[in-house]
Design a protein around this motif. Sequence first.
Motif, PDB file in Angstrom:
ATOM      1  N   PRO A 153      -6.097  34.195  59.177  1.00 33.35           N
ATOM      2  CA  PRO A 153      -7.989  34.425  59.872  1.00 33.35           C
ATOM      3  C   PRO A 153      -7.784  32.793  60.735  1.00 33.35           C
ATOM      4  CG  PRO A 153      -7.304  33.344  57.537  1.00 33.35           C
ATOM      5  CD  PRO A 153      -5.829  33.796  58.344  1.00 33.35           C
ATOM      6  N   LYS A 186     -22.385  35.288  59.209  1.00 30.50           N
ATOM      7  CA  LYS A 186     -20.766  34.670  59.622  1.00 30.50           C
ATOM      8  C   LYS A 186     -20.421  33.249  60.067  1.00 30.50           C
ATOM      9  CE  LYS A 186     -20.261  34.361  63.510  1.00 30.50           C
ATOM     10  NZ  LYS A 186     -19.746  32.707  64.466  1.00 30.50           N
ATOM     11  N   TRP A 215     -10.762  34.674  54.771  1.00 27.97           N
ATOM     12  CA  TRP A 215     -10.869  35.760  55.158  1.00 27.97           C
ATOM     13  C   TRP A 215     -11.757  36.514  55.420  1.00 27.97           C
ATOM     14  CZ3 TRP A 215      -6.588  38.441  57.216  1.00 27.97           C
ATOM     15  CH2 TRP A 215      -4.899  37.954  56.894  1.00 27.97           C
ATOM     16  N   ILE A 216     -12.723  36.552  54.285  1.00 25.66           N
ATOM     17  CA  ILE A 216     -14.308  37.134  54.360  1.00 25.66           C
ATOM     18  C   ILE A 216     -14.635  36.866  55.815  1.00 25.66           C
ATOM     19  CG2 ILE A 216     -16.108  37.072  53.184  1.00 25.66           C
ATOM     20  CD1 ILE A 216     -14.790  36.941  50.669  1.00 25.66           C
ATOM     21  N   ALA A 255     -13.187  38.140  59.118  1.00 25.58           N
ATOM     22  CA  ALA A 255     -13.989  39.581  58.484  1.00 25.58           C
ATOM     23  C   ALA A 255     -15.097  40.367  59.184  1.00 25.58           C
ATOM     24  CB  ALA A 255     -14.158  40.362  57.301  1.00 25.58           C
TER      25      ALA A 255
END
Length: 193
Positions: A96, A130, A170-171, A174
């Motif tokens: 990630p 983000k 990881w979120i 993404a």
Amino acid sequence: MKWNVPNILTALRLLAAPGVAVMFLYFHRPWADWFALLLFISAAATDWFDGYLARAWKQTTKLGAMLDPIADKAMVVIALMVIVGYSSMSPWLVLPATVILFREVFVSGLREFLGDTAGTLKVTQLAKWKTTAQMIAIAVLFAQGVFEHYFGAMTHGAVMLGHAGLWLLWIAAALTLLTGYDYFRKSIPYLKE
């Protein structure tokens, strides 16, 4: 160049970014973890304040608009570099982090290539989420380093913080991919020359 309070906060955040790495050069752990965590959280908080103040006081400037994304990217890239460098190089962390670093460089390159037409790549609400997800994930991963040094790497709390930090990263990765794809999609008409 116009220096006002929002621009000064942004410049301080930009200067704090390498400070996170410097903490690990001049202090031993766990002090380096503590100082890096506190510096990172303080600098990340200015990301919200500088934008809020610039809008509330009607002090938005081209300088601030240019420095703000640079400061955000510098904070994230340098902090991830430090975290990965002091980790076990687990693929669950490196992958990630690589996605985030690649997207940040890629979108910066797109903006540079598009020049005056870069307005087509304005910051979206999803991109703000983000950045928030990245900052929270990094803060949790720094906190894990603090926790490990006081209570041991294999304690339940350290393990839970590590898992939470990885899930959050990881979120963030993404969301980073989604926003990178969105910016690329918006730039396609300008890349067809």
